[in-house]
Design an enzyme around this catalytic site. Sequence first.
Site, mmCIF file in Angstrom:
data_model
loop_
_atom_site.group_PDB
_atom_site.id
_atom_site.type_symbol
_atom_site.label_atom_id
_atom_site.label_comp_id
_atom_site.label_asym_id
_atom_site.label_seq_id
_atom_site.Cartn_x
_atom_site.Cartn_y
_atom_site.Cartn_z
ATOM 1 N N CYS A 28 0.838 -1.208 0.000
ATOM 2 C CA CYS A 28 0.000 0.000 0.000
ATOM 3 C C CYS A 28 0.871 1.255 0.000
ATOM 4 O O CYS A 28 1.329 1.692 1.058
ATOM 5 C CB CYS A 28 -0.941 -0.005 1.202
ATOM 6 S SG CYS A 28 -1.984 1.457 1.237
ATOM 7 N N CYS A 52 -0.531 4.121 2.062
ATOM 8 C CA CYS A 52 -0.385 3.972 3.515
ATOM 9 C C CYS A 52 1.060 4.242 3.934
ATOM 10 O O CYS A 52 1.306 4.840 4.966
ATOM 11 C CB CYS A 52 -0.740 2.562 3.964
ATOM 12 S SG CYS A 52 -2.145 1.847 3.135
ATOM 13 N N ASP A 53 2.025 3.758 3.154
ATOM 14 C CA ASP A 53 3.416 3.735 3.633
ATOM 15 C C ASP A 53 4.380 4.611 2.837
ATOM 16 O O ASP A 53 5.495 4.873 3.295
ATOM 17 C CB ASP A 53 3.944 2.286 3.598
ATOM 18 C CG ASP A 53 3.126 1.358 4.480
ATOM 19 O OD1 ASP A 53 2.579 1.839 5.489
ATOM 20 O OD2 ASP A 53 3.008 0.164 4.154
#
Length: 348
Positions: free
Chosen positions: A168, A171-172
């Site tokens: 992701c 997300c990261d």
Amino acid sequence: MPEKVVIIGSGPAGWAAAIYAARAALNPLVFEGAVTEENRVAGTLPLGQLALTTEIENYPGFPAGDLERYLETSLGPDRRVMMPPHSKEGVSGPELMELMRQQAANFGARIITEDIVAVDFAAHPFKLTASDGNTYAALAVIVATGARANYLGLPSEERFKNRGVSACAVCDGALPRFRNKPLAVVGGGDSAVEEADYLSKFGSVVHMIHRRDQLRASKIMAKRAMDNPKIKVQWNRTLAEVLGNDKDGVTGVHLASTAGEPELVLDVSGVFLAIGHTPNTAFLKGKLELTPKGYVKWTTPFRTYTSVEGVFAAGDVGDDYYRQAITAAGSGCMAALDAERWLAAKGF
Ligand code: FAD
Ligand code: NAP
């Protein structure tokens, strides 16, 4: 008293089903999933796959424009704070999902932030067990649990998860470890392009590792990859091993060739997997008929019926073909209407 309708899942399918079921006075109960580290790593936190992405440009009704003021007044500040600032271009994935959730809540849908971990569809009313141990009885159930990202299954991939390996980018990707560093994305579909495009804002270069000589991505997305000077496609390549050490995490990738070329090692600080998805149906095995790939089987054309009467399925959990927010939302609507008509026909 059993619930009339329980909806399991919190993507576009789940919220569309909740909006329709609530407006039909079925007083739906939605299990939106639990907030756990396990769900975070798997990409199955509440609000589903769309909450893992940035701009949504193809969901009807959200053209480019400034939604900021509407968002400020329509969502409580406690939920607004979870979202990145509005981009002024269309709607972002997290914004769209929060709006759907709020719309369902406005019509009276009740929401429980737990997973459903077990179901008993052998007797009626159906029995559902949540991750906090509580059990619920339901006359009708709508399964809308969506899908999660796949990993290749390499031991080195597992070793460096959360230390440079991710599925992701949104997300990261903004983590300091990836800033101004070369990065790799594995896959050649829309998700891979989207991940690579997003990561190009942070990394110095993004290598897209694709096993064929042609992208699977839609034309508009493929053009986006080709037009981005920071994206370099490594054609006909597969990821053989993630390289790294305990101190630095990921330091490189070892690539094999599918076209008889010599092996290749690239220095990268991050590896992002974008190689498709697996439906979230583990808790349904042996309870509902599934396809060989594990998707819930729809038993009747143009209906959301499953192999168990009174259990309906909507969205990516049953769809390995369209897999879009709008199709998931459409089938969520269908599932609520199917459930409403089934309940009425049975006299419930
Ligand atoms: P999901 O969105 O998969 O949500 C289901 C959720 O239900 C899970 O995430 C979890 O929170 C919850 N859940 C799962 N199991 C349980 C359980 N046992 N109990 C309780 N809750 C549970 N589509 C587009 O149309 N446009 C795009 O721009 C686009 N971009 C995308 C970008 C990315 C990175 C990805 C991965 C997908 C994208 N898609 C896009 C596809 C789109 O996100 C999906 O088609 C859509 O989200 C599917 O919705 P769904 O309701 O079926 O389930
Ligand atoms: P996908 O379309 O199935 O693409 C998966 C990619 O991963 C393919 O290129 C595939 O290669 C590759 N792959 C699969 N298994 C592999 C393996 N073991 N090793 C190496 N490579 C492997 O999945 P997706 O990109 O996640 O997209 C899913 C759905 O969401 C699609 O319907 C897509 O349109 C939608 N989506 C839309 C948007 C958007 O509209 N903006 C954004 C993201 C996703 P092959 O090509 O060789 O099969």
